[in-house]
Design a protein around this motif. Structure first.
Motif, PDB file in Angstrom:
ATOM      1  N   GLU A  12      41.936  39.596  51.205  1.00 27.04           N
ATOM      2  CA  GLU A  12      41.575  38.416  50.427  1.00 27.04           C
ATOM      3  C   GLU A  12      41.457  38.752  48.947  1.00 27.04           C
ATOM      4  N   THR A  13      41.525  37.737  48.128  1.00 24.67           N
ATOM      5  CA  THR A  13      41.301  37.868  46.698  1.00 24.67           C
ATOM      6  C   THR A  13      39.816  38.147  46.458  1.00 24.67           C
ATOM      7  N   ILE A  14      39.549  39.050  45.521  1.00 20.84           N
ATOM      8  CA  ILE A  14      38.175  39.441  45.206  1.00 20.84           C
ATOM      9  C   ILE A  14      37.955  39.244  43.711  1.00 20.84           C
ATOM     10  N   ARG A  15      36.806  38.730  43.363  1.00 22.95           N
ATOM     11  CA  ARG A  15      36.420  38.603  41.951  1.00 22.95           C
ATOM     12  C   ARG A  15      35.237  39.547  41.682  1.00 22.95           C
ATOM     13  N   LEU A  16      35.418  40.381  40.682  1.00 22.70           N
ATOM     14  CA  LEU A  16      34.367  41.303  40.271  1.00 22.70           C
ATOM     15  C   LEU A  16      34.054  41.049  38.803  1.00 22.70           C
ATOM     16  N   TYR A  17      32.783  41.124  38.465  1.00 18.77           N
ATOM     17  CA  TYR A  17      32.329  40.802  37.114  1.00 18.77           C
ATOM     18  C   TYR A  17      31.713  42.023  36.447  1.00 18.77           C
ATOM     19  N   TYR A  18      32.058  42.208  35.192  1.00 16.39           N
ATOM     20  CA  TYR A  18      31.563  43.330  34.401  1.00 16.39           C
ATOM     21  C   TYR A  18      31.121  42.845  33.025  1.00 16.39           C
TER      22      TYR A  18
ATOM     23  N   VAL B 259      47.539  49.754  36.715  1.00 15.69           N
ATOM     24  CA  VAL B 259      47.046  49.845  38.093  1.00 15.69           C
ATOM     25  C   VAL B 259      47.683  48.807  39.021  1.00 15.69           C
ATOM     26  N   SER B 260      48.678  48.084  38.546  1.00 16.41           N
ATOM     27  CA  SER B 260      49.273  47.023  39.361  1.00 16.41           C
ATOM     28  C   SER B 260      49.901  47.559  40.648  1.00 16.41           C
ATOM     29  N   GLU B 261      50.374  48.795  40.638  1.00 24.51           N
ATOM     30  CA  GLU B 261      50.944  49.354  41.871  1.00 24.51           C
ATOM     31  C   GLU B 261      49.890  49.503  42.965  1.00 24.51           C
ATOM     32  N   PHE B 262      48.618  49.638  42.578  1.00 22.95           N
ATOM     33  CA  PHE B 262      47.537  49.781  43.550  1.00 22.95           C
ATOM     34  C   PHE B 262      46.916  48.429  43.918  1.00 22.95           C
ATOM     35  N   PHE B 263      46.640  47.625  42.910  1.00 21.50           N
ATOM     36  CA  PHE B 263      45.858  46.406  43.103  1.00 21.50           C
ATOM     37  C   PHE B 263      46.657  45.112  43.040  1.00 21.50           C
ATOM     38  N   GLY B 264      47.920  45.193  42.664  1.00 19.83           N
ATOM     39  CA  GLY B 264      48.673  43.975  42.410  1.00 19.83           C
ATOM     40  C   GLY B 264      48.375  43.489  41.010  1.00 19.83           C
ATOM     41  N   ASN B 265      48.707  42.247  40.733  1.00 18.69           N
ATOM     42  CA  ASN B 265      48.536  41.679  39.394  1.00 18.69           C
ATOM     43  C   ASN B 265      47.123  41.127  39.208  1.00 18.69           C
ATOM     44  N   ILE B 266      46.273  41.955  38.642  1.00 15.77           N
ATOM     45  CA  ILE B 266      44.890  41.553  38.374  1.00 15.77           C
ATOM     46  C   ILE B 266      44.894  40.549  37.227  1.00 15.77           C
ATOM     47  N   GLU B 267      44.135  39.485  37.395  1.00 17.61           N
ATOM     48  CA  GLU B 267      43.946  38.517  36.324  1.00 17.61           C
ATOM     49  C   GLU B 267      42.572  38.765  35.698  1.00 17.61           C
ATOM     50  N   ILE B 268      42.557  38.831  34.385  1.00 19.01           N
ATOM     51  CA  ILE B 268      41.311  39.061  33.655  1.00 19.01           C
ATOM     52  C   ILE B 268      40.971  37.799  32.863  1.00 19.01           C
ATOM     53  N   SER B 269      39.727  37.382  32.979  1.00 20.41           N
ATOM     54  CA  SER B 269      39.223  36.291  32.150  1.00 20.41           C
ATOM     55  C   SER B 269      37.850  36.715  31.645  1.00 20.41           C
ATOM     56  N   ASN B 270      37.351  35.992  30.670  1.00 23.98           N
ATOM     57  CA  ASN B 270      36.016  36.322  30.187  1.00 23.98           C
ATOM     58  C   ASN B 270      35.310  35.066  29.715  1.00 23.98           C
ATOM     59  N   ASN B 271      34.003  35.143  29.816  1.00 27.33           N
ATOM     60  CA  ASN B 271      33.117  34.136  29.256  1.00 27.33           C
ATOM     61  C   ASN B 271      32.187  34.915  28.354  1.00 27.33           C
ATOM     62  N   GLY B 272      32.492  34.934  27.079  1.00 26.99           N
ATOM     63  CA  GLY B 272      31.748  35.777  26.157  1.00 26.99           C
ATOM     64  C   GLY B 272      31.952  37.235  26.525  1.00 26.99           C
ATOM     65  N   GLU B 273      30.849  37.962  26.671  1.00 27.49           N
ATOM     66  CA  GLU B 273      30.929  39.393  26.987  1.00 27.49           C
ATOM     67  C   GLU B 273      30.997  39.674  28.484  1.00 27.49           C
TER      68      GLU B 273
ATOM     69  N   PHE C   5      33.245  39.732  31.760  1.00 24.23           N
ATOM     70  CA  PHE C   5      34.648  39.755  32.163  1.00 24.23           C
ATOM     71  C   PHE C   5      34.774  39.627  33.681  1.00 24.23           C
ATOM     72  N   CYS C   6      35.739  38.837  34.100  1.00 21.03           N
ATOM     73  CA  CYS C   6      36.031  38.655  35.520  1.00 21.03           C
ATOM     74  C   CYS C   6      37.367  39.298  35.836  1.00 21.03           C
ATOM     75  N   PHE C   7      37.383  40.132  36.866  1.00 20.91           N
ATOM     76  CA  PHE C   7      38.601  40.731  37.395  1.00 20.91           C
ATOM     77  C   PHE C   7      38.928  39.986  38.684  1.00 20.91           C
ATOM     78  N   LYS C   8      40.016  39.249  38.690  1.00 19.80           N
ATOM     79  CA  LYS C   8      40.474  38.562  39.902  1.00 19.80           C
ATOM     80  C   LYS C   8      41.545  39.450  40.530  1.00 19.80           C
ATOM     81  N   ILE C   9      41.132  40.137  41.581  1.00 22.81           N
ATOM     82  CA  ILE C   9      41.993  41.133  42.226  1.00 22.81           C
ATOM     83  C   ILE C   9      42.644  40.482  43.441  1.00 22.81           C
TER      84      ILE C   9
END
Length: 179
Positions: A28-34, A63-77, A79-83
């Motif tokens: 499944e798609t995973i979202r991680l926040y940093y 890292v796309s060969e490992f994780f696929g095409n990660i989408e990065i977005s941010n709300n201020g400081e 950041f969301c990694f949509k893996i």
């Protein structure tokens, strides 16, 4: 992959593995926040938001060969990694079960868990641990392995009448919080 991205890649994998230990594996798609500060620590740089966007764009290509095409977005400081599901599948297939984190997740899921049982569990892996009762309004105990083996994270535990809850932090992030 560029050497400066290895710690960031490893951290993504650690978090995905921890999630899989807690919830089970699903493709499944995973979202991680940093927060920006954590990304600066992991990448060993000091960037503002726009600079971080550029660095993360390059990181995602690397890292796309490992994780696929990660989408990065941010709300201020923040950041969301949509893996994509390829990332969850990669971690499941290529990262051996982390015996420590899988066992810790299982231990704290048991309502009979106590901080003494948690300390005993840490001591099964190393007798060189840091164990401290803390009173910072957030957590009750801090445990970590002094030499970072088998695990480099700082674990903060809260104890309530029903169970033990933990949060884990990178050492630098823990220090930044000023607990």
């Amino acid at each position: 992959m560029k050497k400066e991205y290895e710690e960031m890649k490893d951290n993504l994998m650690d978090i995905i593995k921890e999630e899989q230990a807690k919830l089970g594996y699903r493709k499944e798609t995973i979202r991680l926040y940093y927060p920006l500060g954590s990304l600066n620590h992991l990448l060993k740089i000091k960037c503002d938001i726009s600079g971080m966007k550029e660095i993360l764009s390059d990181f995602c290509r690397e890292v796309s060969e490992f994780f696929g095409n990660i989408e990065i977005s941010n709300n201020g400081e923040r950041f969301c990694f949509k893996i994509p599901d390829k990332g969850a599948e990669y971690v499941h297939a290529h990262m051996s079960n982390n015996e420590f984190i899988c066992g810790l997740v299982k231990l704290v899921a048991d309502h009979s868990c106590t901080i003494d049982k948690v300390k005993e569990y840490f001591l099964k892996f190393s007798d060189d641990i840091h164990y401290e009762k803390i009173s910072n309004g957030e957590f009750d105990y801090l445990l970590y392995f002094n030499k970072g083996k088998p695990d480099k994270y700082y674990y903060c535990f809260s104890i309530d009448e029903f169970h033990v809850i933990y949060h884990r932090f990178l050492k630098q992030d823990y220090e930044d919080f000023g607990f």
